[in-house]
Design a protein around this motif. Sequence first.
Motif, PDB file in Angstrom:
ATOM      1  N   SER A  36      38.712  21.935  16.799  1.00 10.90           N
ATOM      2  CA  SER A  36      37.893  22.663  17.846  1.00 10.90           C
ATOM      3  C   SER A  36      38.388  23.403  19.037  1.00 10.90           C
ATOM      4  O   SER A  36      39.069  22.316  19.617  1.00 10.90           O
ATOM      5  N   PRO A  37      38.185  24.237  19.355  1.00 12.75           N
ATOM      6  CA  PRO A  37      38.899  24.601  20.770  1.00 12.75           C
ATOM      7  C   PRO A  37      38.016  24.263  21.761  1.00 12.75           C
ATOM      8  O   PRO A  37      38.430  24.232  22.862  1.00 12.75           O
ATOM      9  N   ARG A  38      36.956  23.348  21.546  1.00  9.54           N
ATOM     10  CA  ARG A  38      35.816  23.126  22.539  1.00  9.54           C
ATOM     11  C   ARG A  38      35.936  21.498  22.856  1.00  9.54           C
ATOM     12  O   ARG A  38      35.052  21.102  23.333  1.00  9.54           O
ATOM     13  N   VAL A  39      36.994  20.966  22.556  1.00 12.09           N
ATOM     14  CA  VAL A  39      37.015  19.473  22.756  1.00 12.09           C
ATOM     15  C   VAL A  39      38.553  19.254  23.248  1.00 12.09           C
ATOM     16  O   VAL A  39      39.569  19.980  23.116  1.00 12.09           O
ATOM     17  N   PRO A  40      38.586  17.973  23.877  1.00  7.57           N
ATOM     18  CA  PRO A  40      39.994  17.778  24.158  1.00  7.57           C
ATOM     19  C   PRO A  40      40.899  17.734  23.316  1.00  7.57           C
ATOM     20  O   PRO A  40      40.687  17.242  22.191  1.00  7.57           O
ATOM     21  N   ASN A  41      42.229  18.151  23.466  1.00  9.55           N
ATOM     22  CA  ASN A  41      43.401  18.151  22.444  1.00  9.55           C
ATOM     23  C   ASN A  41      42.770  18.877  21.322  1.00  9.55           C
ATOM     24  O   ASN A  41      43.880  19.007  20.271  1.00  9.55           O
ATOM     25  N   HIS A  42      41.666  19.691  21.561  1.00 10.06           N
ATOM     26  CA  HIS A  42      41.431  20.492  20.227  1.00 10.06           C
ATOM     27  C   HIS A  42      41.382  19.983  18.732  1.00 10.06           C
ATOM     28  O   HIS A  42      41.357  20.586  17.749  1.00 10.06           O
ATOM     29  N   ASP A  94      28.335  11.159  20.927  1.00  8.22           N
ATOM     30  CA  ASP A  94      29.103  10.110  21.930  1.00  8.22           C
ATOM     31  C   ASP A  94      30.344  10.845  22.286  1.00  8.22           C
ATOM     32  O   ASP A  94      30.991  10.694  23.582  1.00  8.22           O
ATOM     33  N   TYR A  95      30.975  11.303  21.303  1.00  8.51           N
ATOM     34  CA  TYR A  95      32.420  11.933  21.520  1.00  8.51           C
ATOM     35  C   TYR A  95      32.191  13.219  22.543  1.00  8.51           C
ATOM     36  O   TYR A  95      33.142  13.226  23.402  1.00  8.51           O
ATOM     37  N   LEU A  96      31.623  14.190  22.269  1.00 14.62           N
ATOM     38  CA  LEU A  96      31.394  15.341  23.015  1.00 14.62           C
ATOM     39  C   LEU A  96      31.169  15.209  24.444  1.00 14.62           C
ATOM     40  O   LEU A  96      31.467  15.599  25.328  1.00 14.62           O
ATOM     41  N   LEU A  97      30.241  14.009  24.588  1.00 17.98           N
ATOM     42  CA  LEU A  97      29.861  13.739  26.045  1.00 17.98           C
ATOM     43  C   LEU A  97      30.686  12.936  26.846  1.00 17.98           C
ATOM     44  O   LEU A  97      30.838  12.654  28.031  1.00 17.98           O
ATOM     45  N   GLY A 122      31.422  15.013  36.749  1.00 16.93           N
ATOM     46  CA  GLY A 122      30.616  15.805  37.944  1.00 16.93           C
ATOM     47  C   GLY A 122      31.499  16.676  38.856  1.00 16.93           C
ATOM     48  O   GLY A 122      30.985  17.412  39.618  1.00 16.93           O
ATOM     49  N   HIS A 123      32.688  16.998  38.358  1.00 14.42           N
ATOM     50  CA  HIS A 123      33.626  17.970  39.022  1.00 14.42           C
ATOM     51  C   HIS A 123      32.755  19.299  38.983  1.00 14.42           C
ATOM     52  O   HIS A 123      32.587  19.667  37.709  1.00 14.42           O
ATOM     53  N   GLY A 124      32.961  20.076  40.034  1.00 14.92           N
ATOM     54  CA  GLY A 124      32.352  21.490  40.039  1.00 14.92           C
ATOM     55  C   GLY A 124      30.883  21.586  40.091  1.00 14.92           C
ATOM     56  O   GLY A 124      30.430  22.548  40.645  1.00 14.92           O
ATOM     57  N   ASN A 149      28.596  22.093  27.895  1.00 11.21           N
ATOM     58  CA  ASN A 149      29.965  22.921  28.168  1.00 11.21           C
ATOM     59  C   ASN A 149      30.195  22.804  29.792  1.00 11.21           C
ATOM     60  O   ASN A 149      31.558  22.592  30.042  1.00 11.21           O
ATOM     61  N   SER A 150      29.401  22.939  30.549  1.00 19.74           N
ATOM     62  CA  SER A 150      29.566  22.587  32.031  1.00 19.74           C
ATOM     63  C   SER A 150      29.975  21.531  32.397  1.00 19.74           C
ATOM     64  O   SER A 150      30.610  21.219  33.521  1.00 19.74           O
ATOM     65  N   LEU A 151      29.682  20.307  31.692  1.00 20.96           N
ATOM     66  CA  LEU A 151      30.113  19.048  31.979  1.00 20.96           C
ATOM     67  C   LEU A 151      31.573  18.619  31.534  1.00 20.96           C
ATOM     68  O   LEU A 151      32.254  17.800  32.046  1.00 20.96           O
ATOM     69  N   THR A 152      31.980  19.364  30.287  1.00 16.56           N
ATOM     70  CA  THR A 152      33.117  18.957  29.683  1.00 16.56           C
ATOM     71  C   THR A 152      34.380  20.015  29.854  1.00 16.56           C
ATOM     72  O   THR A 152      35.592  19.810  29.197  1.00 16.56           O
ATOM     73  N   VAL A 153      33.686  21.084  30.449  1.00 17.25           N
ATOM     74  CA  VAL A 153      34.902  22.284  30.226  1.00 17.25           C
ATOM     75  C   VAL A 153      36.384  22.042  30.832  1.00 17.25           C
ATOM     76  O   VAL A 153      37.268  22.576  30.002  1.00 17.25           O
TER      77      VAL A 153
END
Length: 315
Positions: A179-185, A198-201, A206-208, A305-309
């Motif tokens: 998936s293009p929307r998670v770390p390392n895809h 749990d994984y997605l979060l 808090g950056h940004g 998305n705003s938390l993990t982008v």
Amino acid sequence: MIGLWVPSFLRPDYTWPRPIQPAICETTPDLPPIPGKTRRRLYGIFHEVLYRLSGCYCSWFDIPFDANIVQLPFGLVLKWTSRTSIEEAAAMQMARAAGMPVPKVLSCGEHPYAPFNRFFSILMTRLPGTALDNSADPLHVELEDPWLLELRECITSMRNWSSPYTRNICSVIGTSLRSPRVPNHIMGPFKNEEELHDYLLSPASGHGFTSTAEYIEVLAQANELRKYSHRITFAHGDFKAHNILIGDDGHLSGFLDWESAGWYPEYWDFTTAMRYGKSSWWSQVVLWIGGDKYDRELACDIALNSLTVDSYIAF
């Protein structure tokens, strides 16, 4: 001058039409047989030869050489990227067996020593049509060609398929999802939605954010997703306009890029497509197809998305 004597089947615009079937299968198609490692290695060698020949072919027809989507004669293309996988080939075969206009997989190649993580390739047929282009225009359902109803039938039908696996959020063959929307895809497989959330979060940051209070508020919004229970259904995983081909007759002629396909919570395709706003034409298409049922999930997904982008945008 080339066009005066070259047979049509050698031209780079030659295609193998795959008309959408009158009815898309609503039961889970059988998993296609997975070719063994030796066979994949042998096809990998063959694909490497085709890759080299494509350079000459593109030069001959004066078209750009694409190292990822390799153009070939006889209406064929070779997909060879760092994201191509056996899971994508299996998903394409399942979708095609169900009656969708999906390229025919001819062979899968494995390249264990290839650079840049290009370990897998798929030789497939080229489909006709023009890719949809997203815009800021309003959607007028009554003015659209038949492709819109046909696309809805594809999405609605495959949402009736059910995962055969115990760890039921996974690829079509029970492995990790791309998936293009998670770390390392890459992620999973997961036993249930709780593990997925749990994984997605987990990379939330808090950056940004302008303040701790704002971060806590957005985090609470993202965690709202845990309150809702969903069916696990089959999803394309990258449901974007550019993956849809429309023929000259206005019918759906191609449904492409199945590298992220697999078993997901039922909202996944819709919120993934709409998470950057509902105002675009494509978002309106997705809403009409069924995304309007997931307003709560969309709000959570936008917050997520705003938390993990930052954790995946660089990959």
